[in-house]
Design a protein around this motif. Structure first.
Motif, PDB file in Angstrom:
ATOM      1  N   SER A   1      -7.106   1.697   6.303  1.00 54.08           N
ATOM      2  CA  SER A   1      -6.825   0.376   5.734  1.00 54.08           C
ATOM      3  C   SER A   1      -5.372  -0.009   5.938  1.00 54.08           C
ATOM      4  O   SER A   1      -5.055  -1.174   6.225  1.00 54.08           O
TER       5      SER A   1
ATOM      6  N   SER B   1      -7.400   6.282   2.905  1.00 53.77           N
ATOM      7  CA  SER B   1      -6.803   4.940   2.862  1.00 53.77           C
ATOM      8  C   SER B   1      -5.960   4.621   4.090  1.00 53.77           C
ATOM      9  O   SER B   1      -5.510   3.482   4.260  1.00 53.77           O
ATOM     10  N   TYR B   2      -5.736   5.614   4.966  1.00 49.08           N
ATOM     11  CA  TYR B   2      -4.841   5.400   6.096  1.00 49.08           C
ATOM     12  C   TYR B   2      -5.383   4.342   7.056  1.00 49.08           C
ATOM     13  O   TYR B   2      -4.625   3.553   7.617  1.00 49.08           O
TER      14      TYR B   2
ATOM     15  N   SER C   1      -5.361  10.855   4.662  1.00 45.91           N
ATOM     16  CA  SER C   1      -6.112  10.310   3.534  1.00 45.91           C
ATOM     17  C   SER C   1      -7.094   9.231   3.990  1.00 45.91           C
ATOM     18  O   SER C   1      -6.911   8.608   5.043  1.00 45.91           O
TER      19      SER C   1
ATOM     20  N   ILE D   1       0.840  -1.207   0.000  1.00 43.78           N
ATOM     21  CA  ILE D   1       0.000   0.000   0.000  1.00 43.78           C
ATOM     22  C   ILE D   1       0.871   1.252   0.000  1.00 43.78           C
ATOM     23  O   ILE D   1       0.663   2.188  -0.782  1.00 43.78           O
TER      24      ILE D   1
END
Length: 211
Positions: A76, A73-74, A71, A30
């Motif tokens: 995840s 996505s952090y 963000s 990621i």
């Protein structure tokens, strides 16, 4: 290329991570797609105490890492890292005095020091710069961006046995309490470093291996 901002995470490891550090690979995948991340991520266990783990990642800037933290996505990413963490962790950011090539060596040494007297900051920096030069930048240092009185040193070595005991750093820094001794002591330090051939090492509690 400009010197990166290095993210350093020191954490209590899980048994799962101690058995297989590669469990962090999904998280690294990621991060590899994040703007400003300078791969690879370096991770490892402290040799003396494997319940302590380390992560090192270079960023183009602190702002790039902060953008990731903010963000969507952090969350995840944190989920993919959870299996490696067995307890508390501490994050630092450092811009070292030079590129941290130490991470590419078989053994990495990490030392965190806190200045008792901030008025000695310039003197400490000057001494550590000389040591860094002596080691051909295999040892680098820098204050954390979170607290300029907290300094992190990172050294890279061929083995735990190679070099000179880093406890000498403590010896020199303690002399800063009596600054008139600094000039008298540094030549002794220089001779010790040169006489030992390779330069710097075995303190007993702070080595970590990095794959």
């Amino acid at each position: 290329m400009s010197i990166p901002t290095t993210e350093i995470i020191i954490f209590e490891t899980s048994e799962e991570f101690r058995k297989d550090p590669s469990i962090l690979s999904p998280g690294f995948d990621i991060v590899s797609k994040v703007d400003g991340a300078q791969m690879p991520v370096y991770c490892g266990l402290q040799i003396e105490n494997p319940t302590t783990g380390y992560l090192f990642l270079n960023w183009d800037s602190l702002a790039h890492h902060q953008a990731l933290i903010e963000s969507p996505s952090y969350g995840s990413l944190l989920e993919t890292l959870k299996p490696a963490f067995g307890g508390p962790m501490k994050m630092y950011h450092v811009i070292f005095n030079d590129h941290p090539i130490a991470f590419k060596q078989p053994v990495t040494e990490v030392l965190r020091i806190t200045l008792k007297d901030p008025s000695h900051r310039a003197e400490v920096s000057d001494i550590l710069s000389k040591i860094s030069d002596m080691t051909k930048k295999m040892l680098v240092f820098g204050p954390t961006l979170e607290n300029e009185n907290e300094i992190i040193l990172v050294g890279g070595w061929e083995s735990v046995e190679v070099g000179v005991d880093i406890i000498m750093i403590w010896d020199v820094l303690m002399l800063l309490l009596t600054s008139r001794l600094i000039g008298r002591r540094l030549p002794i330090l220089n001779r010790k470093l040169r006489s030992n051939g390779y330069l710097f090492l075995p303190t007993k509690n702070i080595y970590s291996t990095l794959p």
